[in-house]
Structures are given as structure tokens and as C-alpha cells.
Design an enzyme around this catalytic site. Structure first.
Site, PDB file in Angstrom:
ATOM      1  N   SER A  83      -3.763 -10.490 -45.403  1.00  0.00           N
ATOM      2  CA  SER A  83      -4.946 -11.344 -45.255  1.00  0.00           C
ATOM      3  C   SER A  83      -4.949 -12.110 -43.937  1.00  0.00           C
ATOM      4  O   SER A  83      -5.966 -12.648 -43.536  1.00  0.00           O
ATOM      5  CB  SER A  83      -5.031 -12.334 -46.430  1.00  0.00           C
ATOM      6  N   LYS A 137      -2.638 -19.198 -45.061  1.00  0.00           N
ATOM      7  CA  LYS A 137      -4.034 -19.160 -44.614  1.00  0.00           C
ATOM      8  C   LYS A 137      -4.251 -20.210 -43.530  1.00  0.00           C
ATOM      9  O   LYS A 137      -3.430 -21.096 -43.327  1.00  0.00           O
ATOM     10  CB  LYS A 137      -4.986 -19.479 -45.792  1.00  0.00           C
TER      11      LYS A 137
END
Lengths: 200, 200
Positions: B122, B159
Site C-alpha cells: 500500500s 501510512k
DNA sequence: ACAAATACTATACATTTGTATAGTATATAT
DNA sequence: ATATATACTATACAAATGTATAGTATTTGT
């Protein structure tokens, strides 16, 4: 002071023992390792190593040996990081060295090597970005598909290497860039990329 | 697994002994250091430290103790690398620790921290790939746009962090993925990503 | 309240261990 | 050439050492 062959072998054994097991061997374990039938044979070598300053000993203490030089020197390696590499001048010319980084051998099992600061984003799809430091192991035969540092046209670049009947193909990992083909003589492979370090 | 006060004191003593003398203490030396009148008192603490994974032991061997983790010193730091982080259990529960890596303080100026093995891609556009180890500094207030390790819905993820009037936004760096929004109470920021290590 | 784990004492024992004494043989340096 | 260091064998011994058995008291978790 210089060591004899037998003394060097014993020192290497003790070093390896400490590195692998975390504690030094006994006199008898050294003797057994070399097939000596008397503990004194081993002890005399150890005595010499202590006398010559290679080992420290707590006398009368079991496994009371320690290295005179810290093992940290053996377990970690200081690598020069170069910014630009140009043909002609040696890779590790002092004016090219930006800094030295210390990496543990545990993490990157090298005997020698160097770091190269990455310029450009030609390898971005391989997760190698501008400013990253790639750890390079020189002098190993790279296999098909390895990421390498190659010297072409007076400049060092990081690319994925393929070889097709005498032609060297350097493949960037970037959607907008295409593989480049070179005659083997025009490319010098400086080493294989074995690691990457990034600071945020 | 957590250590009791007495076990921690014994571990610290053994650590210091190895650091200062270069070889581990005997069971009786540990007992003497703490004033125990029976060697068994020390042995039981050592047994616990071995059982809990802090020490390794060669049984029946004098001074047969070694550290499960590499030694830290002034210039380098030993960081645990965790594979999966789940809510509830402490981050650094021994069963989560995959390995220890030694990083030089010079490279990553930390006092404490941990490594996290990255799962998934991701963050691929930020050059963070599956299998990479991110170096995490816990307990610092992350600023807008920092890459962080966040605990959401019982799972740790890497993230990029943004905060908009009380809402926490975790932004992946992947063309097919969209930012996720959470109430501040539903997210725990475990730390800021300050480095990355990759082995090829 | 009760079981389990923790934290210790006291004593014992077979091994392990560093060191010592008494040698032999070979290589090295002055 | 000759003393010195190196490289080993054989045997011995007191001390150190890991481990074991049999306890007591306290803390911790349920």
C-alpha cells in the site's frame, strides 16, 4: 607481535566460538577442537595469545577469555558512502566519499563494500528512490535480474541487469523509461546491490 | 513475556557482566552479586530468563549463557523487529519478535524504537515494499504528512498521516487505494517512521 | 479463598575446569 | 653451536561449577 600458525588457528577458533555461541571456550574445548591430547597444549597457545595482547584472561576463571579488541569491530562494518562515481578516478577516491555509515554484518553479511547515494528515480518501481543509500557488494558475479551498480559512459547508475548473448541490458524500473543495451566492453559492473537504507 | 523486577535485575547484571568482562557470569557469581545464599536462587531467575526468551543457555556448561539479542553499546542500538502487531497484546511481546537488528545511532539517532516488517504494497509509491523493515520511533508527535505506523481495527499499518479537524486521515501511496478517514479515538499512532532497511 | 508462580535457604554431588609438574621433539634466532 | 621459543603428551589436583533434592515464605492471579 606476530602470531605463529598454530596460535592464529587457536585465536580464530576462540573468536568463532564467541561469535557463534556467545561465550568463550574452555581450555579443554580448544584442545579437543584441535585434537590435542593434553589441555596444556591448548593452554600454552592461549598463554601466548594473552602475552602477545590478542586476548585478555581472568586467571583461574573458567572460560575467562575475552577479546582484547572489541568484537563490535568484528560484528559491524564501516562503509564509505559515495555520491557520484566517475570513470577514471577510483570509486572510493576520498573526494567522492560523503560519509561513512556503520552497518552490522548480521544485517548485511559483507567483507567489504560501499554505499552509493541514489540519484534520480529510474528505479522507483523497485522501491529505490532518490537519496536512498544502496549497499553494494563488489566483486561478485551478478546473476540474471540482479540489481547492480554499473558504470556506463563515465557515470554510475543503479539498474536491473540482464545479459543476452554478449549484450548487457540495463533495465530501469520506471514506467517512462526503456531498457538500455550495451556492448559488454562498454559497461563495467561495479557490484551487486545487496541492501538499501533510507532516512526519513 | 514480561519480566519480574528480580528477573530484570538479574538480566541487567548478566548483560553488564558480558559487556564489561567479555564472558558471562556463573550461576554462583550471579548469586553472590545479589547476596543469595543458595546458587539455586540465581539459577531459577536464569531459568526464567531462558524460558522467557531473553537468554540462551548451553545446559551443563559453565558460563553457558548468551544473549538472545545482540548487545547494544554507545554507538549502536539493538532493535526488535516485529512481524505482526495486534491490539491488546503489547507491541513488543516476545512472540511477536522475529529478530533483532543492530543499527548505528549515527545512522538512526534513536534512544528506543522498533522495526516493523512491512506487509502489503500500500506504500509502494513511497518506495516502501513488502518485506522491508521500517524503523519506528515511538512517542513523538507526528506532523502533517509524516509516514507513521498506526493501529486501526486490531492491525498495524504503515501510512502517511494527515489530520483534519479531529479526523485522522491515513493515506496509502498506491494508485489503486484511497485515503481512509477515522475518528481520532479509533486510531492509535504507534510511532513515526524514521528509516527503512531492505535486504536483497 | 485457593492454586500457582515467585523468591528464597540449605546442603550435596558428579563433572568440569584452570593450572601444575615432568617430560620429548622440533624449529628459530643469535 | 647453543640457548630460546614452539609444540606437543601424560597425569594429577584443588577449586569451581551446573544441577538436584527438600524445604519455607511471599506474592499474584482467578
Amino acid at each position: 607481535m606476530k602470531l605463529t600458525k598454530a596460535q592464529k588457528r587457536v585465536l580464530d577458533f576462540i573468536l568463532q566460538h564467541i561469535r557463534e555461541r556467545g561465550y568463550p571456550p574452555t581450555v579443554r574445548e580448544v584442545a579437543r577442537a584441535f585434537g590435542y591430547r593434553s589441555p596444556l597444549s591448548a593452554k600454552q597457545h592461549i598463554d601466548a595469545l594473552v602475552r602477545k595482547g590478542y586476548l585478555r584472561r581472568a586467571s583461574g576463571v573458567s572460560r575467562g577469555l575475552s577479546l582484547a579488541m572489541p568484537l563490535s569491530n568484528a560484528s559491524s562494518l564501516s562503509l564509505p558512502v559515495v555520491g557520484t562515481i566517475r570513470a577514471g578516478s577510483p570509486i572510493l577516491a576520498t573526494e567522492n566519499i560523503e560519509e561513512y555509515i556503520t552497518v552490522s554484518r548480521e544485517l548485511f553479511p559483507l567483507e567489504e563494500g560501499f554505499g552509493l547515494r541514489v540519484v534520480g528515480d529510474s528505479m522507483k518501481d523497485a522501491g529505490i528512490l532518490e537519496g536512498d543509500i544502496v549497499i553494494v557488494r563488489p566483486g561478485v558475479e551478478p546473476t540474471q535480474g540482479d540489481i547492480v551498480v554499473a558504470l556506463v559512459e563515465d557515470e554510475a547508475t543503479v539498474k536491473r541487469l540482464f545479459i543476452e548473448d554478449g549484450t548487457v541490458i540495463l533495465k530501469p524500473e520506471h514506467p517512462d523509461m526503456r531498457p538500455m543495451r550495451f556492448k559488454a566492453a562498454d559497461v563495467k559492473i561495479l557490484g551487486k546491490v545487496v541492501g538499501l537504507i533510507r532516512r526519513f
